[in-house]
Design an enzyme around this catalytic site. Structure first.
Site, PDB file in Angstrom:
ATOM      1  N   GLU A   3       0.841  -1.204   0.000  1.00  0.00           N
ATOM      2  CA  GLU A   3       0.000   0.000   0.000  1.00  0.00           C
ATOM      3  C   GLU A   3       0.874   1.251   0.000  1.00  0.00           C
ATOM      4  O   GLU A   3       2.063   1.177   0.322  1.00  0.00           O
ATOM      5  CB  GLU A   3      -0.930  -0.008   1.212  1.00  0.00           C
ATOM      6  CG  GLU A   3      -0.187  -0.144   2.508  1.00  0.00           C
ATOM      7  CD  GLU A   3      -1.071  -0.699   3.626  1.00  0.00           C
ATOM      8  OE1 GLU A   3      -1.163  -0.060   4.671  1.00  0.00           O
ATOM      9  OE2 GLU A   3      -1.660  -1.793   3.444  1.00  0.00           O
TER      10      GLU A   3
ATOM     11  N   LYS B 294       2.730   4.651   1.049  1.00  0.00           N
ATOM     12  CA  LYS B 294       3.192   5.226   2.312  1.00  0.00           C
ATOM     13  C   LYS B 294       2.829   6.704   2.285  1.00  0.00           C
ATOM     14  O   LYS B 294       3.465   7.502   1.592  1.00  0.00           O
ATOM     15  CB  LYS B 294       4.700   5.030   2.466  1.00  0.00           C
ATOM     16  CG  LYS B 294       5.228   5.495   3.795  1.00  0.00           C
ATOM     17  CD  LYS B 294       6.654   5.013   3.993  1.00  0.00           C
ATOM     18  CE  LYS B 294       7.200   5.370   5.365  1.00  0.00           C
ATOM     19  NZ  LYS B 294       7.167   6.771   5.690  1.00  0.00           N
TER      20      LYS B 294
ATOM     21  N   ASP C 237       2.459  10.493   3.288  1.00  0.00           N
ATOM     22  CA  ASP C 237       3.412  11.385   3.938  1.00  0.00           C
ATOM     23  C   ASP C 237       2.663  12.444   4.732  1.00  0.00           C
ATOM     24  O   ASP C 237       2.358  13.523   4.227  1.00  0.00           O
ATOM     25  CB  ASP C 237       4.290  12.029   2.855  1.00  0.00           C
ATOM     26  CG  ASP C 237       5.564  12.603   3.438  1.00  0.00           C
ATOM     27  OD1 ASP C 237       5.831  12.352   4.626  1.00  0.00           O
ATOM     28  OD2 ASP C 237       6.285  13.299   2.705  1.00  0.00           O
TER      29      ASP C 237
ATOM     30  N   TYR D 129      -4.456   2.613   8.165  1.00  0.00           N
ATOM     31  CA  TYR D 129      -3.624   1.570   7.559  1.00  0.00           C
ATOM     32  C   TYR D 129      -3.384   0.356   8.451  1.00  0.00           C
ATOM     33  O   TYR D 129      -2.697  -0.569   8.076  1.00  0.00           O
ATOM     34  CB  TYR D 129      -2.286   2.134   7.077  1.00  0.00           C
ATOM     35  CG  TYR D 129      -1.442   2.828   8.148  1.00  0.00           C
ATOM     36  CD1 TYR D 129      -0.950   2.141   9.241  1.00  0.00           C
ATOM     37  CD2 TYR D 129      -1.139   4.178   8.020  1.00  0.00           C
ATOM     38  CE1 TYR D 129      -0.184   2.767  10.195  1.00  0.00           C
ATOM     39  CE2 TYR D 129      -0.367   4.817   8.976  1.00  0.00           C
ATOM     40  CZ  TYR D 129       0.103   4.102  10.069  1.00  0.00           C
ATOM     41  OH  TYR D 129       0.856   4.728  11.023  1.00  0.00           O
TER      42      TYR D 129
ATOM     43  N   LYS E 284      11.205   3.167  -0.067  1.00  0.00           N
ATOM     44  CA  LYS E 284      11.227   4.632  -0.223  1.00  0.00           C
ATOM     45  C   LYS E 284      11.473   5.012  -1.679  1.00  0.00           C
ATOM     46  O   LYS E 284      12.367   4.474  -2.325  1.00  0.00           O
ATOM     47  CB  LYS E 284      12.332   5.245   0.661  1.00  0.00           C
ATOM     48  CG  LYS E 284      12.094   5.042   2.145  1.00  0.00           C
ATOM     49  CD  LYS E 284      11.006   5.959   2.696  1.00  0.00           C
ATOM     50  CE  LYS E 284      11.509   7.302   3.000  1.00  0.00           C
ATOM     51  NZ  LYS E 284      11.730   7.743   4.302  1.00  0.00           N
TER      52      LYS E 284
ATOM     53  N   CYS F 261      24.808  42.029 -23.435  1.00  0.00           N
ATOM     54  CA  CYS F 261      24.549  40.692 -23.986  1.00  0.00           C
ATOM     55  C   CYS F 261      25.860  39.905 -24.064  1.00  0.00           C
ATOM     56  O   CYS F 261      26.831  40.372 -24.668  1.00  0.00           O
ATOM     57  CB  CYS F 261      23.927  40.808 -25.370  1.00  0.00           C
ATOM     58  SG  CYS F 261      23.789  39.207 -26.192  1.00  0.00           S
TER      59      CYS F 261
ATOM     60  N   CYS G 129      26.561  39.434 -28.112  1.00  0.00           N
ATOM     61  CA  CYS G 129      26.878  40.515 -29.060  1.00  0.00           C
ATOM     62  C   CYS G 129      27.292  41.816 -28.368  1.00  0.00           C
ATOM     63  O   CYS G 129      27.658  42.774 -29.038  1.00  0.00           O
ATOM     64  CB  CYS G 129      25.696  40.764 -29.985  1.00  0.00           C
ATOM     65  SG  CYS G 129      24.267  41.460 -29.131  1.00  0.00           S
TER      66      CYS G 129
ATOM     67  N   CYS H  34      18.170  41.023 -24.755  1.00  0.00           N
ATOM     68  CA  CYS H  34      19.093  41.659 -25.701  1.00  0.00           C
ATOM     69  C   CYS H  34      18.214  42.189 -26.838  1.00  0.00           C
ATOM     70  O   CYS H  34      17.531  41.412 -27.495  1.00  0.00           O
ATOM     71  CB  CYS H  34      20.082  40.611 -26.216  1.00  0.00           C
ATOM     72  SG  CYS H  34      20.945  41.173 -27.697  1.00  0.00           S
TER      73      CYS H  34
ATOM     74  N   CYS I  86      21.481  39.605 -33.210  1.00  0.00           N
ATOM     75  CA  CYS I  86      22.420  38.937 -32.294  1.00  0.00           C
ATOM     76  C   CYS I  86      22.556  37.470 -32.702  1.00  0.00           C
ATOM     77  O   CYS I  86      21.564  36.757 -32.831  1.00  0.00           O
ATOM     78  CB  CYS I  86      21.889  39.064 -30.865  1.00  0.00           C
ATOM     79  SG  CYS I  86      22.733  38.034 -29.670  1.00  0.00           S
TER      80      CYS I  86
HETATM   81  S1  IVH Z   1       2.426   0.626   8.851  1.00  0.00           S
HETATM   82  C1  IVH Z   1       4.167  -1.223  12.471  1.00  0.00           C
HETATM   83  N1  IVH Z   1       1.396   1.642   6.676  1.00  0.00           N
HETATM   84  O1  IVH Z   1       5.130   5.606   8.063  1.00  0.00           O
HETATM   85  C2  IVH Z   1       3.776  -0.720  11.142  1.00  0.00           C
HETATM   86  N2  IVH Z   1       2.734   3.054   8.028  1.00  0.00           N
HETATM   87  O2  IVH Z   1       8.042   5.227   8.902  1.00  0.00           O
HETATM   88  C3  IVH Z   1       3.899   0.695  11.117  1.00  0.00           C
HETATM   89  N3  IVH Z   1       2.929   5.345   7.201  1.00  0.00           N
HETATM   90  O3  IVH Z   1       4.888   6.186  11.442  1.00  0.00           O
HETATM   91  C4  IVH Z   1       3.201   1.457  10.163  1.00  0.00           C
HETATM   92  N4  IVH Z   1       1.685   5.087   5.408  1.00  0.00           N
HETATM   93  O4  IVH Z   1       2.888   6.916  10.116  1.00  0.00           O
HETATM   94  C5  IVH Z   1       2.164   1.875   7.749  1.00  0.00           C
HETATM   95  N5  IVH Z   1       0.403   2.400   4.725  1.00  0.00           N
HETATM   96  C6  IVH Z   1       1.158   2.645   5.807  1.00  0.00           C
HETATM   97  C7  IVH Z   1       1.722   3.905   6.053  1.00  0.00           C
HETATM   98  C8  IVH Z   1       2.517   4.070   7.186  1.00  0.00           C
HETATM   99  C9  IVH Z   1       2.406   5.950   6.117  1.00  0.00           C
HETATM  100  C10 IVH Z   1       3.804   6.029   8.187  1.00  0.00           C
HETATM  101  C11 IVH Z   1       3.434   5.756   9.597  1.00  0.00           C
HETATM  102  C12 IVH Z   1       4.705   5.427  10.324  1.00  0.00           C
HETATM  103  C13 IVH Z   1       5.748   5.739   9.317  1.00  0.00           C
HETATM  104  C14 IVH Z   1       6.875   4.758   9.445  1.00  0.00           C
END
Ligand code: IVH
Length: 702
Positions: free
Chosen positions: A134, A136, A138, A247, A343, A437, A440, A455, A460
């Protein structure tokens, strides 16, 4: 806390540690890593002014983790690896999490994921592992505790063991249900965890509003979300439009206090239940993968589609799907062994500004370009970055020799975010924008309402060359196989002095050139002959008249039988055309009153270049009474079912007027593949109806 000299030393040390060629004893390297990581944490958390990117920080952290794993004796109690990072503030009440909120271990490439899979298979004794993958998100993590179906407590992650209580703020977020039918499933107490984020379109709208109100703009969606979670005023949380995507079902107990998680077999089942119960979970980018190869392929696809996600994501999370196998894997004090973050490639990095070069555009605009020590950014090596204009340089106080933070986000070209002024040692020199310039020597001018220096000498050499490069390009005469390298080569050979020479090339001589030959010469000739028949709308655009774009060229082309008629046109003739403003009109008149330009066009006509209006020069007629009557429309991105011209004709036939820019006047935006800034802008406006190609076709056919 640190002197300037110490800061500089720590920064240089970070860079050499990142280069990773340290031959010293592990003990010394570990000590240095601890020092620099502690320094960067202070810059990030205390000063709120990081000098390296998150990615670079992660790499340093990982280096230290690996070194300590290899040599456990090197681990010290004060090592940054021994604490889970914290966002606790004394302003909020601290609460202890029922189960610690761990972090995630990071991976950066396919190899890291293979290693992760190998370890999981070893820990579980299984041959094949099914993974749940899934995005991640931010933002900021939150934990929601429900008892007897009611939300009783919400907390941030804090240091992982203890978080900050923010229940009133959570109650203000509409995506968080206040009552959930857990007891129907035999669950009396449950904690659901997730990430609080601000969607990109909401964030843009928020900042636009702040701008209108004269408030300071929010730097990015992530900080605004985490900040919004921790405000003392829940209405502020609500106003920022923060949403929670869950999540993880962290734990569930029945009325006897017994673990109720065993009623689910897997992570994906528990997530489906969470969604059924009324929580928001992600839909795009969630997938069950049958093995690590499928995980890798899916992570790579999502990385490519990163910008299509409605919120910022900085990677993917790969989780062992089966709960039984998760349990077999267990956790370290820092992260579970059954999950890993993949990442995405870094979008920010620091580099040194070595020098500034000045490019001269086809209309004489001078663009400063910074030359940098090459850095890898999201998979591309960047060594030059546009500085746009003089104000950009002064606004950011950039100096030669500065360390600068460079960012490359999505389809946006790389740019300098800021210079790291704290790291200066006094050897940096100011950037002196030229007065003349560089090609030129003519004195540069700057119009009152323009940011660029230009210019003014149309002859030129640098401009002439750029105009020829533009003339043959896809946007202009579209001469297939005639790129800028070819133009430069022929120019250096003395074959090209103006665009007319392009139509008078000696193909026998071209065939003799190294790397070209008969076949290429023939191909080029065919393309050039074809281009001679282009409609005059293209020809007008290809002349590089300042501010005369494609659309204005078409509007003018629709009114002239022969291009050279424009010699006798007046200001009124031009400004009478709707959408042609006085600036473009003045530039067109100036161009056609210059005898040199007329001679070039006459020569081109003599060489067979079409100067007469053709049916392609007539814009599609708007038919009134159609399904899009009175609407304005714009197409962006690559259309897959029709050409841009066909789409515009269909729109006109349905009663819509095609316009060329996203503004408050735009009603409909049709987006093809790889739509970029126009889509973002339209989303930001919030008043534009956004349609896919299919939706558009459905509309015009009704
Ligand atoms: S699982 C024990 N799932 O990423 C499992 N974390 O660097 C822990 N995060 O602090 C988290 N999307 O806030 C999980 N789909 C996702 C996530 C997720 C973002 C964040 C989470 C955690 C950080 C870890």
């Amino acid at each position: 806390m640190y002197t300037k000299r110490e800061e500089k030393e720590l920064y240089d040390l970070s860079k050499s540690l990142l280069a990773g060629k340290d031959k010293r004893a592990p003990k010394e390297v570990a000590a240095d890593l601890r020092r620099v990581i502690t320094y960067h944490e202070w810059k990030y958390y205390v000063q709120n002014d990081p000098v390296i990117s998150d990615y670079e920080y992660d790499l340093l952290f990982k280096q230290l983790q690996e070194l300590e794993a290899e040599h456990p004796k090197l681990k010290t109690a004060d090592s940054p690896t021994q604490r889970v990072s914290s966002d606790l503030s004394p302003e909020f009440e601290t609460v202890r999490h029922k189960v610690p909120m761990l972090s995630l271990d990071n991976s950066y490439n396919a190899n890291d994921l293979y290693k992760f899979d190998e370890q999981v298979r070893k820990l579980t004794g299984e041959k094949h592992i099914i993974y749940s993958v899934e995005p991640k998100l931010d933002g900021g993590s939150i934990a929601l505790l429900y008892e007897d179906d009611v939300l009783v407590r919400a907390a941030t992650r804090g240091n992982g063991r203890e978080g900050e209580e923010m229940t009133p703020n959570a109650r203000a977020m509409r995506s968080i249900p206040l009552r959930v039918a857990f007891t129907d499933k035999g669950i009396q107490q449950a904690e659901v965890r997730g990430e609080a984020v601000i969607r990109k379109d909401v964030f843009h709208k928020l900042n636009k509003q702040r701008q209108e109100e004269g408030l300071i703009l929010l730097a990015n969606a992530r900080n605004s979300a985490t900040g919004g979670l921790r405000t003392k005023d829940p209405s502020e949380t609500a106003e920022r439009g923060i949403e929670a995507y869950m999540y993880q079902l962290a734990f569930a107990r029945d009325k006897y206090g017994k673990d109720a998680i065993p009623i689910f077999r897997s992570h994906h089942e528990s997530m489906d239940l969470i969604a059924d119960l009324g929580f928001r979970i992600v839909t795009k980018g969630r997938k069950l993968c049958k093995d690590i190869e499928a995980v890798i392929a899916f992570c790579e696809t999502c990385e490519q589609e990163r910008d299509d996600f409605p919120y910022e994501i900085d990677g993917m999370v790969v989780k062992v799907d089966s709960f039984a196998l998760q349990e077999k894997c267990g956790s370290t004090s820092h992260h579970p062994r059954w999950a890993v973050a993949y990442k995405f490639k870094a979008r920010q990095a620091t580099s040194k500004l070595l020098n500034v070069e000045y490019q001269i555009g086809k209309t004489g605009t001078i663009t400063p370009v910074a030359k940098l020590t090459p850095v890898a950014l999201a998979g591309v090596t960047v060594s030059s970055v546009s500085l746009h204009n003089e104000d950009f340089i002064t606004g950011k106080d950039l100096r030669i020799g500065d360390q600068v933070l460079v960012e490359r986000a999505g389809d946006v070209i790389p740019y300098i975010v800021k210079s790291l002024a704290d790291l200066r040692d006094g050897s940096e020199t100011p950037i002196k924008f030229p007065k003349k310039c560089p090609s030129c020597g003519t004195k540069l001018i700057r119009a009152e309402d323009e940011a660029a220096w230009r210019c003014p000498n149309a002859s030129c050499e640098a401009q002439v060359l750029q105009r020829m490069i533009f003339h043959v390009s896809k946007d202009a005469m579209d001469i297939d196989g005639f790129g800028h390298k070819q133009i430069i080569r022929f120019y250096e050979l003395g074959w090209l002095h103006s665009i007319a020479d392009i139509y008078n090339l000696d193909y026998d001589a071209i065939a003799e050139l190294e790397g070209l030959g008969e076949k290429s010469a023939h191909k080029l000739r065919t393309s050039i002959e074809k281009a001679k028949q282009n409609p005059i709308s293209r020809l007008l655009h290809s002349l590089s008249i300042h501010h005369l774009g494609k659309r204005a060229s078409s509007l003018i082309a629709a009114r002239v039988k022969h291009v050279l008629e424009l010699k006798d046109w007046t200001m009124e003739n031009l400004t009478d055309i709707p959408d042609i403003g006085p600036v473009v009109a003045k530039n067109v008149l100036e161009f056609f009153s210059e005898p040199k330009n007329i001679r070039i066009l006459e020569r081109m006509e003599g060489l067979g270049v079409n100067m007469h209006q053709t049916k392609d020069d007539k814009p599609p007629q708007i038919k009134h009474g159609g399904p899009l009557d009175g609407k304005t429309i714009l197409f962006t991105g690559t259309l897959s079912q029709m050409t841009r011209e066909e789409a515009e004709a269909l729109a006109a036939n349905a009663g819509a007027k095609n316009i060329s820019a996203v503004s408050g006047n735009l009603n409909i935006l049709v987006v093809g593949e790889k739509a970029g800034s126009k889509l973002k802008k339209a989303q930001g406006l919030g008043t534009v109806e956004i349609l896919s190609e299919e939706e558009f076709l459905k509309k015009v056919k009704t």
